[in-house]
Design a protein around this motif. Structure first.
Motif, mmCIF file in Angstrom:
data_model
loop_
_atom_site.group_PDB
_atom_site.id
_atom_site.type_symbol
_atom_site.label_atom_id
_atom_site.label_comp_id
_atom_site.label_asym_id
_atom_site.label_seq_id
_atom_site.Cartn_x
_atom_site.Cartn_y
_atom_site.Cartn_z
ATOM 1 N N GLY A 1 0.778 -1.228 0.000
ATOM 2 C CA GLY A 1 0.000 0.000 0.000
ATOM 3 C C GLY A 1 0.812 1.282 0.000
ATOM 4 N N MET A 2 2.088 1.216 -0.310
ATOM 5 C CA MET A 2 2.944 2.401 -0.324
ATOM 6 C C MET A 2 3.806 2.400 -1.584
ATOM 7 S SD MET A 2 5.877 1.339 2.484
ATOM 8 C CE MET A 2 4.676 0.927 3.749
ATOM 9 N N ARG A 3 4.425 3.553 -1.863
ATOM 10 C CA ARG A 3 5.288 3.617 -3.029
ATOM 11 C C ARG A 3 6.550 2.797 -2.777
ATOM 12 N NH1 ARG A 3 9.696 6.076 -3.762
ATOM 13 N NH2 ARG A 3 9.276 6.508 -5.956
ATOM 14 N N THR A 4 7.126 2.286 -3.842
ATOM 15 C CA THR A 4 8.372 1.522 -3.776
ATOM 16 C C THR A 4 9.319 2.055 -4.842
ATOM 17 O OG1 THR A 4 7.808 -0.183 -5.404
ATOM 18 C CG2 THR A 4 6.982 -0.512 -3.152
ATOM 19 N N VAL A 5 10.501 1.477 -4.908
ATOM 20 C CA VAL A 5 11.455 1.860 -5.937
ATOM 21 C C VAL A 5 10.875 1.670 -7.328
ATOM 22 C CG1 VAL A 5 12.547 -0.418 -5.966
ATOM 23 C CG2 VAL A 5 13.851 1.586 -6.713
ATOM 24 N N LEU A 6 9.921 0.761 -7.468
ATOM 25 C CA LEU A 6 9.322 0.522 -8.776
ATOM 26 C C LEU A 6 8.499 1.709 -9.263
ATOM 27 C CD1 LEU A 6 8.164 -3.209 -8.537
ATOM 28 C CD2 LEU A 6 10.210 -2.287 -9.622
ATOM 29 N N ASN A 7 7.970 2.523 -8.340
ATOM 30 C CA ASN A 7 7.175 3.674 -8.760
ATOM 31 C C ASN A 7 7.987 4.649 -9.606
ATOM 32 O OD1 ASN A 7 5.633 2.517 -6.421
ATOM 33 N ND2 ASN A 7 4.269 4.204 -6.898
ATOM 34 N N SER A 8 9.291 4.674 -9.389
ATOM 35 C CA SER A 8 10.169 5.485 -10.235
ATOM 36 C C SER A 8 10.685 4.683 -11.421
ATOM 37 C CB SER A 8 11.361 6.010 -9.429
ATOM 38 O OG SER A 8 10.939 6.889 -8.423
ATOM 39 N N ALA A 9 11.162 3.471 -11.162
ATOM 40 C CA ALA A 9 11.815 2.681 -12.212
ATOM 41 C C ALA A 9 10.872 2.349 -13.360
ATOM 42 C CB ALA A 9 12.390 1.394 -11.612
ATOM 43 N N GLU A 10 9.614 2.031 -13.064
ATOM 44 C CA GLU A 10 8.701 1.592 -14.119
ATOM 45 C C GLU A 10 8.409 2.692 -15.137
ATOM 46 O OE1 GLU A 10 5.413 0.268 -11.826
ATOM 47 O OE2 GLU A 10 4.863 2.266 -11.125
ATOM 48 N N LYS A 11 8.572 3.942 -14.729
ATOM 49 C CA LYS A 11 8.315 5.059 -15.652
ATOM 50 C C LYS A 11 9.487 5.323 -16.591
ATOM 51 C CE LYS A 11 7.240 8.156 -12.496
ATOM 52 N NZ LYS A 11 6.767 9.462 -11.969
ATOM 53 N N LEU A 12 10.620 4.652 -16.342
ATOM 54 C CA LEU A 12 11.843 4.926 -17.106
ATOM 55 C C LEU A 12 12.274 3.741 -17.965
ATOM 56 C CD1 LEU A 12 13.729 6.766 -14.236
ATOM 57 C CD2 LEU A 12 12.815 7.809 -16.317
ATOM 58 N N ILE A 13 11.353 2.829 -18.236
ATOM 59 C CA ILE A 13 11.700 1.655 -19.040
ATOM 60 C C ILE A 13 11.955 2.030 -20.500
ATOM 61 C CG2 ILE A 13 10.847 -0.595 -19.857
ATOM 62 C CD1 ILE A 13 9.465 -0.925 -17.153
ATOM 63 N N ASP A 14 11.387 3.132 -20.954
ATOM 64 C CA ASP A 14 11.677 3.667 -22.294
ATOM 65 C C ASP A 14 11.318 2.664 -23.388
ATOM 66 O OD1 ASP A 14 12.531 5.386 -24.284
ATOM 67 O OD2 ASP A 14 14.632 4.832 -24.089
ATOM 68 N N TYR A 15 10.049 2.330 -23.459
ATOM 69 C CA TYR A 15 9.574 1.314 -24.405
ATOM 70 C C TYR A 15 9.791 1.709 -25.865
ATOM 71 C CZ TYR A 15 7.189 -0.678 -20.342
ATOM 72 O OH TYR A 15 6.905 -1.230 -19.116
ATOM 73 N N GLY A 16 9.784 3.000 -26.159
ATOM 74 C CA GLY A 16 9.859 3.429 -27.552
ATOM 75 C C GLY A 16 11.199 3.989 -27.974
ATOM 76 N N SER A 17 12.246 3.801 -27.160
ATOM 77 C CA SER A 17 13.581 4.355 -27.450
ATOM 78 C C SER A 17 13.493 5.853 -27.735
ATOM 79 C CB SER A 17 14.220 3.618 -28.637
ATOM 80 O OG SER A 17 14.376 2.245 -28.349
ATOM 81 N N SER A 18 12.944 6.586 -26.789
ATOM 82 C CA SER A 18 12.715 8.023 -26.953
ATOM 83 C C SER A 18 13.912 8.822 -26.441
ATOM 84 C CB SER A 18 11.472 8.453 -26.178
ATOM 85 O OG SER A 18 10.331 7.715 -26.591
ATOM 86 N N PRO A 19 14.450 9.711 -27.247
ATOM 87 C CA PRO A 19 15.575 10.532 -26.775
ATOM 88 C C PRO A 19 15.141 11.649 -25.823
ATOM 89 C CG PRO A 19 15.019 11.107 -29.037
ATOM 90 C CD PRO A 19 14.170 9.924 -28.680
ATOM 91 N N PHE A 20 13.837 11.942 -25.791
ATOM 92 C CA PHE A 20 13.323 13.029 -24.966
ATOM 93 C C PHE A 20 12.325 12.476 -23.953
ATOM 94 C CE2 PHE A 20 14.261 14.706 -29.216
ATOM 95 C CZ PHE A 20 15.267 15.610 -28.895
#
Length: 339
Positions: free
Chosen positions: A174-193
């Motif tokens: 029920g709380m934030r974990t390290v994944l709350n940051s990491a999952e947003k940075l997986i970069d699925y589309g190889s985006s430079p921005f």
């Protein structure tokens, strides 16, 4: 895992940050289901108390990336908002994606069903509201829609399966974990921005160093509405621009462009989010929300080096809305995912 748990679990004063190599080992154990549920929960809680270091988040990002489907190179800009959703604010980034696509900038969106700690409305909820079942979409359908329209939407738990496997533990904690940051940075589309939302400005320094390590060409860290990546339209927003290994504080004030506008309080639901987004994309609706989409779109277009100034971006994005191009991109994308 036990030796590492002893290092991070000694309390606020006694705990130490893991080295990058130790962090990689911990991330591998957790994301590849080698650690027990008790060890995973203990690690997440200990890290939450200690606060994750740059190296620890970076390690989790890299292990997530290795586990994810990332073969399609979409490019453009990644709009990385919180996966725990929103409760009190408009999803300007959703409408902005189609404005940017109409202006010639490919966009990647990603998310999943709501998570703690906020349990808010998510992009998944918006897609479901318009008849799309994001968790059931085939990769070929998603990629086909992206190639056709310029907007890539990734259901993160399907494209990075360890996230789905870890959902029960995250829900129970029920709380934030390290994944709350990491999952947003997986970069699925190889985006430079990248545009990345944060809740507290105390994390600006750590995250700016992380963005440099992850080698984005330019990244914008935004202390946005509800910790999202959306700039405020009724007051200034603190941001960090990260480029070439350096970070600079920029306060974005909508009054600079005559766009500062109050926004009404709304008891948001997925249906009201979609109605508001569609009204904006048709060039109509509440002025505050229209201006918020316009400012966010223009700022992102400038970040991604598509225009030479925010002012030029405002003209380009206004044209995309006035011409019907943004609405057409939305309709085309929705129809591509519905069929």
């Amino acid at each position: 895992m036990i030796p590492l748990l002893k290092e991070v679990g000694r309390g606020k004063r006694g705990a130490r940050d893991l080295t990058y190599e130790e962090s990689l080992y911990a991330a591998d154990q957790i994301l590849n289901q080698k650690a027990t549920p008790a060890q995973v929960g203990a690690f997440f809680i200990a890290e939450r108390i200690k606060m994750e270091s740059v190296e620890e988040i970076e390690a989790f990002v890299h292990v997530c990336r290795n586990a994810a489907y990332r073969e399609y190179e979409h490019g453009g800009i990644d709009l990385a908002g919180p996966y725990d959703g929103r409760k009190k604010s408009f999803f300007a980034t959703f409408a902005s994606a189609f404005v940017l696509a109409a202006a010639g900038l490919p966009v990647t969106l990603h998310g999943m069903a709501s998570l703690p700690p906020k349990w808010g409305i998510t992009l998944h909820d918006l897609l479901t509201e318009i008849g799309i079942r994001p968790s059931s979409l085939e990769k070929d359908t998603i990629v086909g829609a992206a190639k056709e329209t310029g907007v890539l939407y990734v259901p993160a738990e399907q494209w990075c399966p360890p996230l789905l496997e870890l959902r029960p533990i995250r829900e129970q904690l029920g709380m934030r974990t390290v994944l709350n940051s990491a999952e947003k940075l997986i970069d699925y589309g190889s985006s430079p921005f990248l545009v990345f939302g944060v809740y507290h400005n105390t994390v600006f320094d750590r995250l700016s160093r992380l963005m440099s390590k992850l080698a984005y060409r330019r990244a914008l860290i935004v202390q946005g509405t509800e910790g999202s990546e959306d700039l405020h339209i009724d007051r200034p927003t603190r941001t960090y621009v990260v480029e070439d290994g350096t970070a600079s504080l920029q306060v974005v004030d909508p009054e600079t462009w005559g766009l500062d506008t109050p926004v009404p309080e709304v008891a948001w639901t997925p249906a009201s989010q979609i109605r508001t987004a569609e009204a904006v994309l048709k060039g109509d609706g509440e002025l505050g929300f229209f201006h918020q989409v316009l400012l966010n779109s223009a700022y992102r277009l400038h970040l991604a080096e598509k225009v030479d100034s925010v002012e030029e971006g405002l003209y380009a994005c206004k044209a995309a809305l006035d011409s019907g191009g943004a609405w057409n991109a939305y309709e085309q994308w929705r129809n591509a995912l519905l069929h």
